[in-house]
Structures are given as C-alpha cells and as structure tokens.
Write a protein that holds these residues in place. Structure first.
Motif, PDB file in Angstrom:
ATOM      1  N   TRP A 112       6.898  12.400  -3.507  1.00 34.21           N
ATOM      2  CA  TRP A 112       5.458  12.639  -3.434  1.00 34.21           C
ATOM      3  C   TRP A 112       5.126  13.874  -2.593  1.00 34.21           C
ATOM      4  CZ3 TRP A 112       2.395  10.950  -6.883  1.00 34.21           C
ATOM      5  CH2 TRP A 112       2.568   9.691  -7.465  1.00 34.21           C
ATOM      6  N   ASP A 113       6.057  14.362  -1.793  1.00 35.63           N
ATOM      7  CA  ASP A 113       5.812  15.584  -1.039  1.00 35.63           C
ATOM      8  C   ASP A 113       5.551  16.761  -1.968  1.00 35.63           C
ATOM      9  OD1 ASP A 113       5.599  16.881   1.510  1.00 35.63           O
ATOM     10  OD2 ASP A 113       7.568  17.786   1.198  1.00 35.63           O
ATOM     11  N   ASP A 114       5.991  16.653  -3.209  1.00 35.54           N
ATOM     12  CA  ASP A 114       5.772  17.705  -4.203  1.00 35.54           C
ATOM     13  C   ASP A 114       4.606  17.387  -5.137  1.00 35.54           C
ATOM     14  OD1 ASP A 114       8.073  19.422  -3.491  1.00 35.54           O
ATOM     15  OD2 ASP A 114       9.243  17.688  -4.125  1.00 35.54           O
ATOM     16  N   GLN A 147       0.822  -1.214   0.000  1.00 34.57           N
ATOM     17  CA  GLN A 147       0.000   0.000   0.000  1.00 34.57           C
ATOM     18  C   GLN A 147       0.850   1.255   0.000  1.00 34.57           C
ATOM     19  OE1 GLN A 147      -3.301  -0.227   2.651  1.00 34.57           O
ATOM     20  NE2 GLN A 147      -3.757   1.959   2.557  1.00 34.57           N
ATOM     21  N   ARG A 148       2.075   1.127   0.425  1.00 37.83           N
ATOM     22  CA  ARG A 148       2.983   2.277   0.528  1.00 37.83           C
ATOM     23  C   ARG A 148       3.649   2.523  -0.823  1.00 37.83           C
ATOM     24  NH1 ARG A 148       6.266   4.589   4.611  1.00 37.83           N
ATOM     25  NH2 ARG A 148       8.309   5.262   3.855  1.00 37.83           N
ATOM     26  N   SER A 149       3.604   3.765  -1.308  1.00 37.57           N
ATOM     27  CA  SER A 149       4.292   4.131  -2.540  1.00 37.57           C
ATOM     28  C   SER A 149       5.150   5.360  -2.267  1.00 37.57           C
ATOM     29  CB  SER A 149       3.292   4.437  -3.659  1.00 37.57           C
ATOM     30  OG  SER A 149       3.967   4.788  -4.847  1.00 37.57           O
ATOM     31  N   GLY A 150       6.453   5.230  -2.481  1.00 36.04           N
ATOM     32  CA  GLY A 150       7.355   6.334  -2.212  1.00 36.04           C
ATOM     33  C   GLY A 150       7.674   6.458  -0.740  1.00 36.04           C
ATOM     34  N   THR A 194       4.949   9.435   1.445  1.00 37.57           N
ATOM     35  CA  THR A 194       4.309   8.502   0.523  1.00 37.57           C
ATOM     36  C   THR A 194       3.172   9.214  -0.197  1.00 37.57           C
ATOM     37  OG1 THR A 194       2.648   7.688   2.074  1.00 37.57           O
ATOM     38  CG2 THR A 194       4.816   6.624   2.134  1.00 37.57           C
ATOM     39  N   SER A 195       2.709   8.581  -1.253  1.00 38.32           N
ATOM     40  CA  SER A 195       1.591   9.144  -2.003  1.00 38.32           C
ATOM     41  C   SER A 195       0.368   9.340  -1.118  1.00 38.32           C
ATOM     42  CB  SER A 195       1.245   8.222  -3.178  1.00 38.32           C
ATOM     43  OG  SER A 195       0.102   8.683  -3.867  1.00 38.32           O
ATOM     44  N   GLU A 196       0.038   8.334  -0.314  1.00 41.01           N
ATOM     45  CA  GLU A 196      -1.145   8.436   0.530  1.00 41.01           C
ATOM     46  C   GLU A 196      -0.985   9.460   1.649  1.00 41.01           C
ATOM     47  OE1 GLU A 196      -2.381   4.449   1.780  1.00 41.01           O
ATOM     48  OE2 GLU A 196      -4.086   4.832   0.448  1.00 41.01           O
TER      49      GLU A 196
END
Length: 568
Positions: free
Chosen positions: A346-348, A34-37, A397-399
């Motif tokens: 993903w922070d950006d 589920q974690r991306s980045g 992460t994206s989420e």
C-alpha cells in the motif's frame, strides 16, 4: 447450476433477528480488522490464496450475512499455523481442514484473525484446503466508500438495496481472506443468495442463477486474479443494459450496466459512455485487462469503487462541464491502474490513484484538446497539500497512506500523483512516458489480448522503467516529487539584462529540471545544471516563467488560496 443454499439454512435459522436497524459504524471492529496490509509476520507472508469458493447469503431484513468459504491456501515457507483474516462480528461455527472437521481446540477466532493449528507443521510448497462456516452482523459503513463496511439501503420503490466496500479496512469485513495486496486469489467463485425479486451482480462471469423453492435466488459468478478488496456484494431490484465493444485488439468485450428501475434515460446516457471511454484507454494504454469476463458497472447506494469487472457507481448521473461522467471514467481507469497493475504494498498506493486521476484530464484532451486538459489540470493543482511524501519507503497499511491524519499523503496520492505524471510526461515526452506506463501495467511493451496477466508493481520498478524509456537516470525527479513532501521552489532574480533562476529543493537535493521561459513572443528552454540557469532578457521584455504550466512547483498564490478556503 449450483445448488448451494441448503448448507446456509441452518445458519440462517440460528441467527437472532435484529430488533432494529444497525447504526452506522456498528458493530465496532477490531484494530486488526481495520488494518489492511502493512508489515506482515513471517507466517502470514508465507501464505498465498490460490482459490476461494464463497457461498454467502445476504439477509437484508435482519442486516446479516451467513457464509461458507472454501479456501485453497499455498505456502511459500514452512508454517506452524494458518492465519486467515475474518472480522469477529462474523463468528465462525466450524472449520474443516482437508475435508475433516477440526475439533474446537484446533482453531481460534479472536481480534479479527482465524488461527488454525494443524496436527503437524505445513511444509513449504504445500497446498491445504480450509472450509470455514461463519455468520453474523457485518460492520455498517459510516460513509462508504471513504470508510468501509456494508451499506443497507432502500431503492426508491422500497426494495432492499445493499452494497459493500472494503478498500480501506479490507476483505475480512465479509469473507475469510488474506488481507494484504499479495493475498490476491488466482480464482474466486461466488454463490450469492438473495431474497426473492432481487438480483446480485458481482465480479467476473455469470455461471448461472438458481431459483430456490421459496423464491430466493443464488447468483453464481467466477472471477480470476482479483484483488481481495475488489470482491463485492451488490443486491437490488436491478434492471440491466447490455451490449459489446469490438476491441482494437480483435476481441469482443461484454458490456453490462445494472441500474435502478425508473432511471432508464439516465442509465442509457451513461451506458453510451462505456464504449468510447474504453476505446480511449485501449488506444492510449492497451487492451482492456478483463475482456474475457466483462466491463461491468452497478448502481450503488454509495459513491463508487473499482470492484474489478463490477465497478460501483453512485454519482447519480451528475452532469459535468467536461462532458463525461468523471466517476465512471475514474473507476474504469482502475481496471488498468489498480486491478491489472496492483501495488505490491500500500506504500505504492499513488500508482493506483495518481494514474487514475491523471487519466481524466488526458481523456478531456482526447475529447476536446489542450484547453480542456489545461483547465482540468489547473483545477487539480488547487488540491495538492504536500503534507507527507507520496512514498515512505516502508510497508504501510491502506489507512496509513490514505489518511493524512495518520501521517500519510492522503489526497495527494490522487492530485499530486497526477501532477507528478503530468510533469514527467512533459519532461520525457509522450513516447517514453507511455512506453514506461505500458510496461508498468502489462509487464511488457507490446500487450495483446492473451499475452499478459495481472501483476504487482512498485515505485522503484516504475522509476527503472522511466529511466529505461527515457534513456537517462531520472532518480533526481522521483527523489523530489515522490520521496519528499515539499515541492521544489523556483527562485527568480534579475541582474541587469540577466534573469537568474535557481531551484530551491527540500534537503538541498539535486534538481536539474529545465524551465521554459517566454520572453516576448520567444519561447526558450533554460537548462538548470546544478539547479541553476540564466537567460538574457532584453530591457522592457515581458517574461513568463513556465507559461504552459508544465512543472509542478511551489506556488504562493495557491497556498494563499488554500489558506483562505480553509478559513471559511
């Protein structure tokens, strides 16, 4: 042509048949899948994916996938192990390194990570090839694209209709990958095998279609420099519209739309929007980044997603007062803001969604003028909630960005992002704004077909580009709008014929944002040095602050409206 289906046959035969349709949200996925980045270990950060050759068979009748992935990995630093992301709902059966099948003790597949341990450490600058064979039941999306997974559906005539989304959870839902933004492969070759009578439009250029003895077909595609989450499976009984667009930059861009039969009139109406929308982007921003491949769109059983050169479209041809299909336009925006220019972290994320959202009122302005632009901006203003800063300054992460329930800015990356850009454009002018934007997207001020490559970008880079284009430091602007959650508040007081204005800002930050004031028929701009400014106002004069709504600021009226809507 590519004859790749044979290696998949043993996998297909070994898969157990599904007794009944897989429920949405099943089978469950691990926290790692589920974690991306987000923050990466040193070994993961040291890997780059140069190329991926993916042979995937989609088996709708069983709701299963089987695949063989050949990955060329390169190292930026020495590594003891090779860690590749792959959902454990797709168990790995064999792994080969440099063409040699590894003993089972040399690799493990648990908690969404395939870990391969070579006989000796891999040196920095090395290139290694992994061949991974896997098969299983992929996670079914609950409500794609707001969550991710595969969507098993049926077209109106009963034929299988299948699609995938992976922006939030990541590419590892379907194929072995490096699930972080800079895990982007330089080239991906896809071989997608589907049942007889179905088609599989995908990313990049079509290399050919193989028809197998039993009527199944294998669709072979090749795409370059593609975000890992953009690689998509789309299977259905599609009809196709095609054409070309003569670019302002001299090349010809292939146009393709795959749609469900029975919707020819609606499909033709949408397809007619392709060229004019593309012309808007090429005029305002620059060349279509993937003109050597295609502008592709496919009708999907979910809302939509910016799958590079094969954007997903599921808006059901809804008519809108703006006169254009907002979903098609939004996803096409991402070919520039998300696919050509990709956030390095993903922070950006707001650089993807804020720009894409802002392109809609700008397109309304392009088509109809300032009134349409103002109306669309006003509607977006009602959807800003300011719960968290757009950018945290840490790897996320994206989420963690997309979900406000996880502390992120959530929908503000769209609507607040668009209003930040609106305010910035009005502050520095169109010339400087679009110069900075062009440099952000292409890495240069003069993009032409063939003189740029997809690139990674960050918010600090955009801040530097804006300062360079505007010719002055605008750190105060980004400090307030990007790095703080709360909006600046404009406080008005009267003292005789003097109107005093003061910016009240979070953490008392400097904010010398000039303010337009309409006094009767006269429009004046009040400098706000030291966050304050004054203006002489004749007795009885009608005063309107910021009459053209050029500045994003706190509005009690909007807050009351939002509270009332939330209470219903």
């Amino acid at each position: 042509m590519f004859k790749i289906a044979a290696p998949l046959l043993p996998l297909l035969l070994s898969l157990p048949a599904s007794a009944q349709p897989i429920e949405k949200g099943m089978p469950p996925i691990s926290a790692q899948t589920q974690r991306s980045g987000g923050a990466l270990s040193a070994e993961r950060a040291a890997l780059r994916l140069y190329s991926a050759d993916l042979a995937i068979e989609v088996i709708p009748a069983r709701q299963q996938l089987s695949g063989v992935a050949t990955l060329e990995l390169r190292t930026l630093a020495p590594v003891q192990q090779l860690r590749v992301d792959l959902d454990t709902n797709l168990p790995v059966s064999t792994v080969a390194l440099a063409g040699k099948t590894l003993p089972r003790a040399a690799w493990s597949h648990a908690d969404g990570v395939l870990t391969v341990t070579p006989n000796s450490p891999v040196a920095a600058g090395a290139s290694v090839t992994l061949r991974i064979t896997y098969a299983g039941t992929p996670h079914v999306a609950v409500r794609a694209p707001w969550d991710d997974g595969i969507v098993w559906s049926q077209a109106p005539g009963g034929a299988h209709w299948v699609a995938t989304t992976a922006q939030g959870y990541g590419c590892d839902l379907f194929w072995p990958c490096l699930d972080f933004p800079q895990g982007e492969p330089a080239v991906v070759t896809l071989h997608i095998t589907v049942p007889k009578g179905l088609k599989a439009p995908a990313n990049g250029v079509l290399l050919g279609v193989d028809t197998l003895a039993d009527g199944r077909t294998t669709w072979n595609w090749r795409a370059k420099t593609i975000n890992p989450y953009d690689i998509a499976l789309n299977i259905g009984p599609y009809a196709e519209l095609s054409g070309s667009y003569r670019s302002r930059f001299g090349n010809s861009v292939p146009l393709h739309y795959w749609y469900l039969p029975g919707k020819e009139a609606q499909a033709k109406r949408l397809f007619a929007e392709f060229a004019p929308t593309l012309d808007f982007f090429e005029t305002l921003i620059g060349p279509f980044p993937f003109g050597a491949e295609k502008l592709g769109v496919v009708e999907t059983p979910h809302m939509g997603m910016e799958h590079q050169t094969i954007n997903a479209y599921g808006n059901n041809y809804a008519q809108a007062p703006e006169g254009f299909d907002w979903l098609f336009q939004h996803e096409l925006s991402h070919e520039w803001f998300g696919n050509q220019m990709t956030a390095a972290d993903w922070d950006d994320f707001w650089l993807h969604e804020g720009f894409a959202q802002y392109m809609q009122p700008l397109y309304g302005r392009w088509r109809e003028g300032e009134a349409r632009y103002a109306a669309m901006m006003a509607e977006q203003r009602l959807r800003i909630f300011n719960k968290a800063p757009l950018v945290s300054g840490t790897s996320r992460t994206s989420e963690e960005v997309y979900e406000d329930g996880k502390g992120g800015p959530g929908g503000d990356i769209y609507f607040k992002g668009a209003w930040v850009l609106h305010t910035l454009r009005n502050l520095i002018g169109d010339g400087a704004f679009f110069d900075a934007t062009r440099r952000l997207v292409y890495g240069r001020p003069d993009p032409r077909t063939g003189n740029f490559e997809p690139r990674f970008a960050t918010t600090p880079e955009f801040e530097r580009l804006v300062a360079q284009a505007a010719g002055r430091d605008l750190g105060w602007f980004f400090d307030i709008y990007v790095h703080e959650a709360a909006l600046p508040e404009l406080v008005e007081t009267r003292d005789g014929d003097q109107l005093h204005l003061r910016w009240k800002t979070p953490n008392a930050r400097p904010f010398p944002m000039p303010v337009e004031v309409q006094v009767g028929e006269r429009l004046e701009t009040v400098p706000m040095t030291g966050n304050q400014g004054s203006l002489t106002v004749p007795a009885g004069a009608h005063v309107v602050i910021d009459p053209m709504a050029r500045i994003l600021r706190r509005s009690e009226a909007v807050e009351r409206y939002q509270a009332q809507r939330a209470a219903k």
